[in-house]
Design a protein around this motif. Sequence first.
Motif, PDB file in Angstrom:
ATOM      1  N   SER A   1       5.560   4.815   3.552  1.00  0.00           N
ATOM      2  CA  SER A   1       4.287   5.432   3.180  1.00  0.00           C
ATOM      3  C   SER A   1       3.194   4.374   3.107  1.00  0.00           C
ATOM      4  N   ARG A   2       1.971   4.839   3.185  1.00  0.00           N
ATOM      5  CA  ARG A   2       0.841   3.915   3.052  1.00  0.00           C
ATOM      6  C   ARG A   2      -0.372   4.706   2.571  1.00  0.00           C
ATOM      7  N   VAL A   3      -1.046   4.144   1.605  1.00  0.00           N
ATOM      8  CA  VAL A   3      -2.256   4.796   1.093  1.00  0.00           C
ATOM      9  C   VAL A   3      -3.483   4.115   1.695  1.00  0.00           C
TER      10      VAL A   3
ATOM     11  N   HIS B   1       3.322   2.611  -5.566  1.00  0.00           N
ATOM     12  CA  HIS B   1       2.384   2.243  -6.628  1.00  0.00           C
ATOM     13  C   HIS B   1       2.105   3.433  -7.538  1.00  0.00           C
TER      14      HIS B   1
ATOM     15  N   SER C   1       0.826  -1.210   0.000  1.00  0.00           N
ATOM     16  CA  SER C   1       0.000   0.000   0.000  1.00  0.00           C
ATOM     17  C   SER C   1       0.854   1.251   0.000  1.00  0.00           C
ATOM     18  N   SER C   2       2.111   1.105  -0.378  1.00  0.00           N
ATOM     19  CA  SER C   2       3.002   2.268  -0.331  1.00  0.00           C
ATOM     20  C   SER C   2       2.773   3.180  -1.539  1.00  0.00           C
ATOM     21  N   LEU C   3       3.361   4.355  -1.434  1.00  0.00           N
ATOM     22  CA  LEU C   3       3.231   5.306  -2.547  1.00  0.00           C
ATOM     23  C   LEU C   3       4.012   4.863  -3.779  1.00  0.00           C
TER      24      LEU C   3
ATOM     25  N   HIS D   1      -3.331   9.451   2.134  1.00  0.00           N
ATOM     26  CA  HIS D   1      -2.157   8.640   2.471  1.00  0.00           C
ATOM     27  C   HIS D   1      -1.343   9.313   3.567  1.00  0.00           C
TER      28      HIS D   1
END
Lengths: 322, 722
Positions: free
Chosen positions: B689-691, A53, A49-51, B670
């Motif tokens: 990071s995490r969205v 992507h 779920s990191s940026l 995020h």
Amino acid sequence: MNLFKAIGGGLALGLRSWRIALLLWLMGLLFALPAAVFIEEAVHEFIGSSLAHETLRGPMDLAWLEEFLDQAGGMSSTFEPSRLSPAAVIDNLELWFSGDLFKENSGLAALGILFGLFWTLMSGGVLAQLTGPENHQGLAPFLAASSRYFFRFLRLVLVAGLAYYGIYRFSTWLFPRLEQATRDVTVEGTVLAYNLIAAAIVVLLLILVKVVVDYAKIGTVIEERRSMSIAGWRAVQLVVTHPIRTLSVYFSMGLLGLLLTTVYFFLAPGVAASGLGPMVLALVVGQLYLLLRWMVRISLLGAESIVFQSIHGYRRQGASRL
Amino acid sequence: MGTFDPGALVGMRILRQASTAHRRTALRLAFWMCFAWLWLVPGPVTAQEVATPVEAEAPASPSARNANYTIAVRLDTEAKTLEGRQTVVWRNIQSAATDELWFHLYWNGWRNSRSTWMQEDQIRERSSLDSEQEAEDWGYLEVDSVRWPSTGDIAGAARDLATRFASPDDGNPEDRTVMVVSLPTPVEPGESVTVELAWRAKIPRTFARTGFRGNYFFIAHWFPKLGVFEGGGWNCHQYHSGTEYFSDYGVYDVAITLPSEYVLGATGLLVDSVENEDGSVTLRHFQEDVHSFTWTTSPDYLVLTDRFEHEGLPPVDLRLLIQPEHRSQAARHFHATKAALRYYGTWYGPYPYGHVTVVDPAYGSGAGGMEYPTLFTAGTRLFNPFGGGSPEGVTIHEAGHQFWYALVGNNEFEDAWLDEGLNTYSTTRTYDQAYPPEKPVRRYFTPPGTEGRGFFPLLLEGFGYPGGIFDERLDGYRELATIDRQSTPSYLYYPSAGGALSYSKTALWLATLERYLGWDVLQPAMSKFFHEWQYRHPKPNDFFDTLSDAAGQDLSWFFEQVYHSSEEFDYAVLSVSSEPAAVEGWVTQDGELVLAERSAEDEDEDDTAAGEEDSETLYRSEVVVRRFGGGVFPVEVLMVFEDGEEVRFRWDGRARWKRIVVEQTSKLAHAVVDPDRVLLLDVRPSNNSRVLETPDRGPARKWTARWLVWLQDLLTYFAFFG
């Protein structure tokens, strides 16, 4: 028959055999897809779920890739920058030349050997289509010929495998000694020249074996031989007695393959573009390149069949309509 | 002159040695003062009038000049040997006396397989012992005599002095890289002692960037060289395969005799050239205030010159010894050297020597990428496209060592990071200033079974470090981040960890400090350190103290972690959530407890909020950040909402985790911990990071589609054998 006629005839056969090329390309894709699904899952999981992507839609962030490779095992460890770019085809050429195809990754080596066996299975059908009468063409005769010649070709390939192994062993013996012999040479250009000569010798040996194997297969199909020893020996005699014709056909078609690889390398879309369109375009261009490579491969077999038939005075036939 | 007689030459030097250095400085100053006087003062002047104030105002030498060498050496290019005589004048600048002189005999590290250098090299799994060693490959340095002449502050009858070998680091009795000379009389503080040594050396096939290949010679750390007397004892480590050098500053006067067709590059300036009757030539080089002397020779070198000039910095004459096949890359060597002189000179302090020799070593010599005073080796290949970082990177780095190590002379045996790390950091900054972002290079056509690198390079387009150029250092560091503490003496580092700990880790923590304190704080601090410690031997704490002083805050908490511990830094966003901030349960309303429940209308509102933008809905957004590594560093946490609003929180980073809750009228998009990548030491930035929304598989598919083509193409090569 002169060289140009053989090559022209081979190319014509290759073009007419586009269905066979399509089948081989499709089978290659099917062989590769499970591995690709595995890799895609590994990459997607690591992106999580990191940026990344978002950032990875564009150019590749090497810091991310290095982190991925640090934790990657097995097949994922082959996810290297050059393999994600058009340079991938040069990587493979290098792997073939060095013999590292089998050392790169055990999973891929196993997959590759399976595919090699698959090609051995198919090559009987391909040759039967290229050399057989028109009324014997079609899917059923193709499959029948494939199965008929498989075990004969398998015996041939096992013997040839020993020869290839010997050449690669010779290669890993030769180059370190060359390095030792040139250890007082201070000019890189000179050392490069020596290495190119040595590389040419290794490539020539590989191709010699390959040409013998090809003519042994062709002879097996055209002359319906059961003994691979005799087929192999006859192929050696053929290459020795007609080195110019047999080798020049191979080298000409090999150069065509190299030219195709070079064109792909320069024309393939770069990796930086983002979006679905560039991705699909890159995939399509890549698949088209692979399809054309199979067509060149079939054209080579076609040209070699023509040379074989010409030398032995057989009436030429065959016009693949799978 | 007939046959070469090193003794005669050394004798000549001995007579002049005591006053040569001082006289040269005085004469040079006299010339310039005279020049200035003639321009500025009207009317006639006499030589006497000019000379008098110069003598009176002659400045002290910039370095202590307590280890001075006069050497005469002859190179036999056929036998690959050196024959030398040297006079060493050593002055005791410490407060304790000593009755010994300790010398490094570095080349004995390659005397045989039992030396500490070779044993360690084997542990490091390098190839030296794997390949077949031939007789000519080994090297040695054999001291034939050490004599005590009747000169210097301590008088006495000339005699041969007793010597022994010492192994202070590992007690290896087979190691002969440290020689102890017993003096008949202690050398008291402030006193000088002069000794003469006669020695022979066999030049090895290259080890540690020293040796020969064909007619190419690179001669470094080649003569019996004093250790450093400090803290009441001699700091003179054995030669180790993973570390480099340490020595005092002095004056070097070196006469090298070699075949006349050979081109020589050496530390210092050529001051004399004598053609001998046997067809050889003796070239004398002289340099003050350096801690070593290195030379190289080959008949094949092309010699090119250029000059560095930049406002506010002294000019520097550049001499490039380049292989003929690299002639077309000469301008790139000059440009990179000038970039280093410019940026290092501007940031830290000027390069004072006025000249530098850049050496492009012979192919396969293994001598590339090494620094020596006023001379360094770069290293390139026949094909080396611009944009791939070579030879620019290595040239900047080795030119940069003229500042960090040649001028600020730390102990590389113990604190290699102090010059390598500071220099790697500075190299990266300089490259970033002077060149476009580096592209990765894949080299093809590596001969099978060899350890060479491919002859044909290919620049890979579409790959880079969007997080900044220092990210390039992270990969090398990550793997060995916890393997050892940086404070471990460098020669005791875990094998092969030196690159990660000395180079990459230091560069990363300096870049982290730059982002934490600001360049406007770090740059003056490093400049101050440079000025205070040039021509001297700083210790790690000297650097830490300088930085803390400049920052106006105690940074020991940082150095304690990056220097004294092997903890790694790894902050991550563990989870994110964002839900409508409806309350359930008992709440106080108008002084009474009321049960608040989520009604069907609330559920409908949730659905509305999920599907449409509703500015009235209040969202409770929660971010949990974690510290996975042992390292602690204050970080920011950035929350970005769907309406574009950004909220930042400062977290001291001490706890193992922290929950941050925000109520906003927009849903969270995020969250990022350390969004500005201040903490470049964070070994896993991918988890920073995490969205909120589950991302699609687009990027994974994009790159896998590329890989798929590679695999399909690979399979066709397997078909070759079938």
